[in-house]
Scaffold this motif. Sequence first.
Motif, mmCIF file in Angstrom:
data_model
loop_
_atom_site.group_PDB
_atom_site.id
_atom_site.type_symbol
_atom_site.label_atom_id
_atom_site.label_comp_id
_atom_site.label_asym_id
_atom_site.label_seq_id
_atom_site.Cartn_x
_atom_site.Cartn_y
_atom_site.Cartn_z
ATOM 1 N N MET B 1 0.836 -1.216 0.000
ATOM 2 C CA MET B 1 0.000 0.000 0.000
ATOM 3 C C MET B 1 0.863 1.254 0.000
ATOM 4 O O MET B 1 0.657 2.163 -0.806
ATOM 5 N N THR B 2 1.886 1.298 0.861
ATOM 6 C CA THR B 2 2.754 2.476 0.939
ATOM 7 C C THR B 2 3.463 2.670 -0.400
ATOM 8 O O THR B 2 3.565 3.786 -0.897
ATOM 9 N N ARG B 3 3.938 1.532 -0.967
ATOM 10 C CA ARG B 3 4.635 1.615 -2.237
ATOM 11 C C ARG B 3 3.706 2.174 -3.308
ATOM 12 O O ARG B 3 4.073 3.031 -4.099
ATOM 13 N N TYR B 4 2.475 1.685 -3.284
ATOM 14 C CA TYR B 4 1.465 2.129 -4.247
ATOM 15 C C TYR B 4 1.228 3.633 -4.117
ATOM 16 O O TYR B 4 1.233 4.370 -5.105
ATOM 17 N N LEU B 5 1.070 4.096 -2.881
ATOM 18 C CA LEU B 5 0.810 5.518 -2.654
ATOM 19 C C LEU B 5 2.000 6.367 -3.089
ATOM 20 O O LEU B 5 1.832 7.415 -3.714
ATOM 21 N N LEU B 6 3.213 5.890 -2.760
ATOM 22 C CA LEU B 6 4.420 6.631 -3.141
ATOM 23 C C LEU B 6 4.488 6.770 -4.661
ATOM 24 O O LEU B 6 4.825 7.831 -5.185
ATOM 25 N N LYS B 7 4.143 5.657 -5.338
ATOM 26 C CA LYS B 7 4.162 5.660 -6.785
ATOM 27 C C LYS B 7 3.175 6.708 -7.331
ATOM 28 O O LYS B 7 3.513 7.513 -8.193
ATOM 29 N N ARG B 8 1.952 6.691 -6.766
ATOM 30 C CA ARG B 8 0.937 7.651 -7.216
ATOM 31 C C ARG B 8 1.406 9.081 -6.976
ATOM 32 O O ARG B 8 1.250 9.960 -7.818
ATOM 33 N N LEU B 9 2.009 9.304 -5.801
ATOM 34 C CA LEU B 9 2.459 10.647 -5.424
ATOM 35 C C LEU B 9 3.537 11.127 -6.397
ATOM 36 O O LEU B 9 3.512 12.270 -6.870
ATOM 37 N N THR B 10 4.496 10.225 -6.704
ATOM 38 C CA THR B 10 5.566 10.590 -7.638
ATOM 39 C C THR B 10 4.974 10.965 -8.994
ATOM 40 O O THR B 10 5.348 11.975 -9.584
ATOM 41 N N PHE B 11 4.019 10.148 -9.454
ATOM 42 C CA PHE B 11 3.385 10.440 -10.733
ATOM 43 C C PHE B 11 2.696 11.808 -10.704
ATOM 44 O O PHE B 11 2.800 12.595 -11.647
ATOM 45 N N SER B 12 2.012 12.097 -9.596
ATOM 46 C CA SER B 12 1.315 13.381 -9.472
ATOM 47 C C SER B 12 2.309 14.527 -9.593
ATOM 48 O O SER B 12 2.066 15.511 -10.304
#
Lengths: 526, 305
Positions: B1-12
């Motif tokens: 989950m954390t990895r997923y969120l970090l990925k989304r944040l980086t993309f944003s």
Amino acid sequence: MSRRAIAQFIFALTVALVPLADALSAESRILHIGNAGEPETLDPHRYNLRLEETLLNDLFMGLTTFDAQGRLVPGAARSWGTSDDGLTWTFHLRDDLSWSDGQPLTADDFVYAFRRLQDPATAASLAYFMYMLDNAPDVNAGRAPLTALGVSSDGPHTLILKLSRPYPYLLERLLYPTAFPVPRHAIEEHGDLWIKPENWVSNGAYVLADWQPQAHVHLRANPHFHTEVAISEVQYHPVVNEQGGYNRFRNGELHAIGSFPVGELDHVREQYPDELRMSDLLSMMYLVFNTSAPPFDDVRIREALSRAIDQRVLTDKVLRSGNKPAFSFAPALIDSYNAVELAHASEPFPDRIERARSLMQEAGYGADKPLNITLRHVAGLEGKKVNLAIAGMWKQIGVNTQLHQADLRNHFADLRQGNFEVAWAGWVGENNAEHYLTLLQSDIGNVNYGRFALNEYDRLIDQAQSEASLEKRNQLLNAAESVVVHHHAVVPLYTTAVRRLVSSDIEGWYENPRDMHQVRYLSWGR
Amino acid sequence: MTRYLLKRLTFSLITLFAVITVVFFLLRIAPGGPFDGERQLPPEIEANLKAAYNLDEPLYRQFALYLGRLVTGDLGPSFRQKDFDVNELVSRGLPVSTALGISALLLAVLAGMAVGTLAGLHPGKPLDVWLMSLSNLNLAIPTIVAGPVLILIFAVFLRWVPAGGSGTFTHFVLPVIALALPYVAAVARLIRGGIVSAGSEPHVTTARAKGLSPGRIVGFHMLPTASIPLISFLGPAAAGLLTGSVVVEQIFDLPGIGRYFVQGALARDYTLVMGVVVVYSTAILLFNFLADVAYGLVDPRIRAL
């Protein structure tokens, strides 16, 4: 009594009480004026727009100012005199001048202000308005110190302006905010933030109380102004679209608006006969030919196109908004100047067209070889209509016109770059012919959109500009205009009419060609 | 989950950077500059103006300067509203736009649910036909037409509310309605469909058989199922309201950031347009990020990442 009846009673009571409440609160009643848009700044030296001049005239007072009828009258200066060569002007200031914080206002404040306008750090886009002052261009370019500028004081109440060339319209030029005094003490204390309401100091009838960007600018009477004003609070609202402003006027939210949709004119004449205020603005709308490239380097083509346009049809049949047809490049409204009209203006229209056709033939165009041109105009509904009419008039002499529209900014960017064939242009402003005629000087820069160049014309304008006597100057300008009128560098079309609506609650509002209405001359009629 | 969120944040963040870069250079390519007008400026005056706003620097340095200031939260001085900086303008305009958007969204959901439920309970009946035709009409009429018509009826003729401007609650009534109208219609159509199909669901039949009151059946058994599509509709609707406010603020003379955006673009006010773009795109990216988080919480396949 049913609940509904009670509600109705309360409603009726409220309606009945509103006028009473209005009457009681007359002291603090706020005047709401619709302005043409949002001011970019209220710093008189950084301003750029007419809609800012309106506000700045309430907030500041220059050496000269307007009366209620828009005529030039003494402002901060009670009298003045000029040397024989027209190069030295001495202004005697009123002795009761003070800033809105009570500090005395002296000639040194004016010296400071004129220098600040030319200071490169101020980056004043209209600094050239005062370029007639000695050394002004050099000071503005940073090539000379501020102290080299032709302005000085002689005691607290005497201001001396030294010019590099005679400029008989100086008193009128001083009406512009570029010549308004600014409070040195406030600027030195607050820097660029002096312009904020909490730091505000000015010398006009009003001070800045609040500014909500895109909502309103609120002004309050200046207690230190030399006379009392009848209206103590005023709000200027930016009205970006005409329909919106018109709705807000009809709804009673705005007491005065600067324009309304032209399609409503007939309705307004019927519905608001007392509120409608039509006046002619000192202005010129014209078509300009790009004389630097074929086919418009050929004067025959320019004359033919000019002859084919019937100004009266455009104003009276097509636009129908009160604009006055124009036949001279300098507006006919200018005082003590006889503008030179187009020679064909008095000819019957069929003769004009016939001559236009033969001119086109002489230039090598006809039914088998039609001339195709592009006419550029500023985007807008009104523009479309009148341009189709012009295209129709040109069709009569075998010219095919393509229309090209752009927003105002792009339109004039194209014109300055010479990127056009025929285009609309307009010039608003001063009560002197020079203001218009210099637009055709070859060395004036890219505001001579059509790159028109004629030695004889340049020479006459130059002579006029060295002349201190207004009469002789006007004679030379007149001679220049009679030369240029045969070259058809432009086609004068019309002077603009201002269509205002002013609530009948307001008294003291007079129409004038400068369209200037300082709030200090207004009062509540009822 | 954390990895997923970090990925989304980086993309944003990458998206935000891309938007800023593209808009920055697009603005400079657009013809005309912030100091162009009908009058031409003498060269020394133009030089003074450009120096005052760093426009005399090479473009890449201007961009670096802008990014450097942006990182510290400074949106720079406005080119055209010279007495304000962009932070000041945005902080005054944002509350207006937010109030407008949230009110319109609330109105759209509440009114849409009411209309949709009413229509869905009487499918094919005159009430349904009438309500749905009205909704279709609403969807078809653009705000730029509906706005002026509302002003004409409720401000000019009836004089119930002001025709434009801001300052009081009443100034918001018409803009909110104008902005919400198409969304009311969209929500109503969604809910109507849900209610109609829920009417034939076994659990609703059971509820009726048990003799539950019609209000209870609609409120507890039909609306919840009918509202599920609404949740996925809200994301795009929020973005639509944000951009829709640009038009509404123009029509009603409301001092929100949408209006700054339009006025700024017309005046080539580079920094003001950039500022609004930064705020808009941050908001939209934030909505999307929150939606991603919500999906993550709901969907175990994402949670496992």
